[in-house]
Enzyme design. Structure first.
Site, short mmCIF file in Angstrom:
data_model
loop_
_atom_site.label_atom_id
_atom_site.label_comp_id
_atom_site.label_asym_id
_atom_site.label_seq_id
_atom_site.Cartn_x
_atom_site.Cartn_y
_atom_site.Cartn_z
CG ASN A 177 -0.33 -0.13 2.68
OD1 ASN A 177 0.86 -0.41 2.61
ND2 ASN A 177 -1.16 0.25 3.49
CD GLU A 273 5.41 -0.34 13.32
OE1 GLU A 273 4.08 -0.33 13.58
OE2 GLU A 273 6.22 0.09 13.79
CB CYS A 307 -1.74 -0.25 8.95
SG CYS A 307 -0.40 1.18 9.05
P1 NAP Z 1 1.22 -8.94 3.45
O1 NAP Z 1 0.64 -9.81 2.35
O2 NAP Z 1 1.61 -9.45 4.74
O3 NAP Z 1 2.69 -8.89 2.30
C1 NAP Z 1 3.86 -7.82 3.07
C2 NAP Z 1 4.91 -8.29 2.60
O4 NAP Z 1 5.45 -9.53 3.00
C3 NAP Z 1 5.22 -8.35 0.83
O5 NAP Z 1 6.18 -7.94 0.70
C4 NAP Z 1 5.05 -9.84 0.86
O6 NAP Z 1 5.52 -10.39 -0.33
C5 NAP Z 1 5.81 -10.43 2.11
N1 NAP Z 1 5.46 -11.93 2.35
C6 NAP Z 1 4.35 -12.36 2.21
N2 NAP Z 1 4.54 -13.88 2.63
C7 NAP Z 1 5.92 -13.85 3.21
C8 NAP Z 1 6.57 -14.89 3.88
N3 NAP Z 1 6.28 -16.03 4.11
N4 NAP Z 1 7.74 -14.26 3.99
C9 NAP Z 1 8.43 -13.28 4.03
N5 NAP Z 1 7.76 -12.20 3.31
C10 NAP Z 1 6.59 -12.44 3.04
O7 NAP Z 1 0.75 -7.67 3.47
P2 NAP Z 1 0.09 -6.64 2.30
O8 NAP Z 1 -1.14 -7.10 1.69
O9 NAP Z 1 1.19 -6.31 1.41
O10 NAP Z 1 -0.36 -5.42 3.10
C11 NAP Z 1 -1.70 -5.35 3.96
C12 NAP Z 1 -1.35 -5.65 5.24
O11 NAP Z 1 -0.39 -4.94 6.01
C13 NAP Z 1 -2.59 -5.10 6.27
O12 NAP Z 1 -2.64 -6.02 7.14
C14 NAP Z 1 -2.23 -3.62 6.84
O13 NAP Z 1 -2.63 -3.35 7.99
C15 NAP Z 1 -0.91 -4.01 6.94
N6 NAP Z 1 0.08 -2.66 6.97
C16 NAP Z 1 0.48 -2.50 8.21
C17 NAP Z 1 1.40 -1.15 8.32
C18 NAP Z 1 1.87 -0.68 9.56
O14 NAP Z 1 2.60 0.19 9.60
N7 NAP Z 1 1.38 -1.01 10.52
C19 NAP Z 1 1.70 -0.36 7.07
C20 NAP Z 1 1.16 -0.90 5.81
C21 NAP Z 1 0.16 -2.20 6.14
P3 NAP Z 1 4.45 -10.82 -1.74
O15 NAP Z 1 3.86 -9.26 -1.98
O16 NAP Z 1 5.37 -11.24 -2.74
O17 NAP Z 1 3.44 -11.60 -1.17
O1 G3H Z 2 -0.62 1.72 5.81
C1 G3H Z 2 0.09 1.93 6.71
C2 G3H Z 2 0.87 3.04 6.86
O2 G3H Z 2 2.03 3.18 7.75
C3 G3H Z 2 -0.22 4.34 6.90
O3 G3H Z 2 0.49 5.64 6.74
O4 G3H Z 2 -1.19 7.09 8.23
O5 G3H Z 2 0.46 8.00 6.67
O6 G3H Z 2 -1.37 6.67 5.65
P1 G3H Z 2 -0.47 6.86 6.75
#
Ligand code: NAP
Ligand code: G3H
Length: 497
Positions: A177, A273, A307
């Protein structure tokens, strides 16, 4: 719902003459060389707007991943020996390069993850600022000096020099994202502190990530100091995460993936995160006009795929009817369409995510939630939905929707809201809307989250503030200064005079 003819063509399964699939393979970087995988295998990336392929990245073999990590390990000592002002200068040049190509990278972010161009470009601009700030902050890190005589039996002639030294090789894994910003927010602090980096971008967003790294190479990245791993995380992830030459992992993404990585990694620091279920708690004395505006902006920007999006509202009964109506008015004014149309609500990242959100809405409605606002859906393009009278038995009361739907829960008083928040599995942020500052601070202290926002929407920035989640929302702290701290460890040298 506004839809152009061009998009209708795609969405009815007919590919328009004007936009074609793009099968360009975007190479990965090892030792400052752009390479394609010897396996010849690739992973396609499809636009969330129309499903058209916008490029592909190599599916790297284990051998190639191994090479990426080994090289980062080989050059780490030399990189750490480089003077910090040189490392800081590299980051400044990187930020300048990024500014130059903000339009180009913005256009690619738009294609890959479906942000509007304005939002995509502002992500790149924000990233350049973040890198500059990190470059400055990196110059100010320092250790300490401790004399022994504070401890009984030890003398002043025993002195400890506590230096701050890099961990070594850091694996940075970023989500779709913010494919540029949430990658650079890991890479910049790692580099300025003398760590070398293995960067694994999210597949959807990988090309934008690679373009950002191209800017770093142009800025003068020394060979091997950062290498890139591409390929599906589910395929190559376990191999890279458990590589014995890694010294730290910094990850942003979903909770399930983060927990999986934390279990796999052994005896190295892991900063996570993860997801959130940020509540906006609205009390009867709040400025409801402001609260509604902040809530709608917080819940629906980038179609709720943040997030820190507001993912549920808890409002006291006395204020509920008025707040719900104000929220409805704001939501009704949101424009819906495709990223190329500079609208508020854009298609979700993929059909699976859209189906998940639709399922949560159906479950809530079946159990008695009322729909305050809804619109027409078209595959992964979901119109914004507001659900009132959401109750605890509904999945959407607890699950992270990561999409354009806002559940509203009516509560008797603020204590019930705090109780609901505390029983939640996540703990990223929370907002409190009230004019009573004493009450706001009392509630803020009781909340088990990383950050409480008073009279404002939940959000990560400004980027130098500490940013963290507790419970299922993460471990460790980010934000420029704290990210730098997390990438350094103490090294103690004791002088015995
Ligand atoms: P995701 O599916 O967990 O993927 C995140 C990253 O992890 C991608 O680079 C993915 O690669 C990689 N990945 C997947 N499986 C893995 C494994 N087994 N080992 C190592 N790496 C692996 O998350 P997303 O769909 O990109 O993002 C959405 C989620 O992220 C939401 O739950 C959101 O709340 C959270 N998020 C949190 C924050 C925060 O700061 N708290 C910020 C942004 C997003 P691939 O793309 O190749 O699968
Ligand atoms: O999606 C997670 C990001 O850390 C959120 O950043 O609050 O600046 O959109 P933001």
């Amino acid at each position: 719902m506004k839809r152009s003819l061009k998009h209708q063509f795609y969405r009815n399964g007919v590919i328009s003459m004007t936009v074609k699939h793009d099968h360009t393979t975007h190479p990965f970087l090892i030792n400052n060389e752009w390479l394609e995988s010897k396996t010849g295998e690739t992973v396609p990336i499809h636009s969330p707007d129309n499903g058209v392929q916008v490029g592909q990245v190599p599916a790297m073999s284990r051998e190639e991943v191994n090479q990426a990590v080994n090289l980062a390990a080989d050059v780490q000592e030399n990189w750490a020996a480089t003077e910090v002002h040189e490392r800081s200068d590299l980051l400044h040049r990187w930020a300048d390069e990024l500014d130059q190509v903000a339009d180009k990278i913005g256009a690619m972010i738009q294609k890959e993850v479906g942000k509007t161009f304005a939002s995509a470009k502002s992500e790149v601009k924000r990233t350049a600022q973040l890198i500059r700030h990190t470059a400055e902050e990196g110059l100010r890190t320092h250790g300490s000096f401790i004399q022994g005589d504070a401890f009984p039996g030890a003398s002043r002639s025993t002195k400890a020099m506590v230096q701050k030294v890099p961990h070594g090789v850091i694996l940075a894994i970023s989500p779709f994202n913010y494919p540029v910003n949430l990658a650079a927010s890991k890479i910049a602090p790692a580099l300025v502190t003398g760590n070398t980096v293995v960067f694994k971008p999210a597949t959807q967003g990988a090309v934008s990530g690679l373009m950002m790294i191209d800017a770093l190479v142009k800025a003068g990245l020394p060979k091997g100091v950062l290498n890139v791993v591409t390929g599906r995380g589910s395929v190559i992830g376990d191999y890279v995460v458990t590589h014995p030459k890694l010294d730290m992992i910094t990850f942003t993404g979903g909770t399930a993936t983060g927990q999986h990585i934390a279990k796999k990694a052994s005896m190295i620091p892991v900063v996570l995160e993860l997801g959130g279920k940020d509540p906006a708690i609205v009390l009867e004395d709040a400025d409801l006009k402001k609260a509604a505006k902040e809530i709608v902006s917080g819940a629906f920007s980038y179609s709720g795929q943040r997030c820190t999006a507001i993912k549920r509202v808890m409002v006291t009964e006395q204020a509920a009817d008025e707040l719900v109506e104000k929220i409805r008015e704001h939501v009704a004014a949101l424009s819906v369409g495709y990223s190329t149309e500079e609208v508020d609500i854009i298609p979700m990242i993929d059909q699976k995510s859209a189906d998940y959100v639709t399922g949560l809405i159906e479950d809530a409605v079946k159990k008695g939630a009322t729909i305050v606002h809804e619109g027409q859906n078209d595959q992964n393009l979901l119109s914004p939905v507001v659900l009132d009278h959401v109750t605890e038995d509904m999945e959407i009361a607890w699950e992270e929707q990561f999409g354009p739907v806002l559940p509203i829960m009516r509560v008797a008083n603020e204590l019930e809201a705090v109780d609901l928040e505390k029983r939640n599995a996540y703990g990223l942020q929370a907002s409190i809307f009230t004019k009573d500052m004493e009450k706001a601070f009392t509630l803020a202290e009781r909340m088990n989250v990383g950050t409480v926002q008073i009279n404002g929407k939940t959000s990560r920035g400004p980027d130098h503030f500490p940013f963290l989640g507790v419970k299922n929302s993460g471990q460790g702290v980010q934000g420029i200064g704290r990210s730098i701290d997390s990438m350094l460890r103490d090294k103690v040298i004791v002088l015995n005079l």
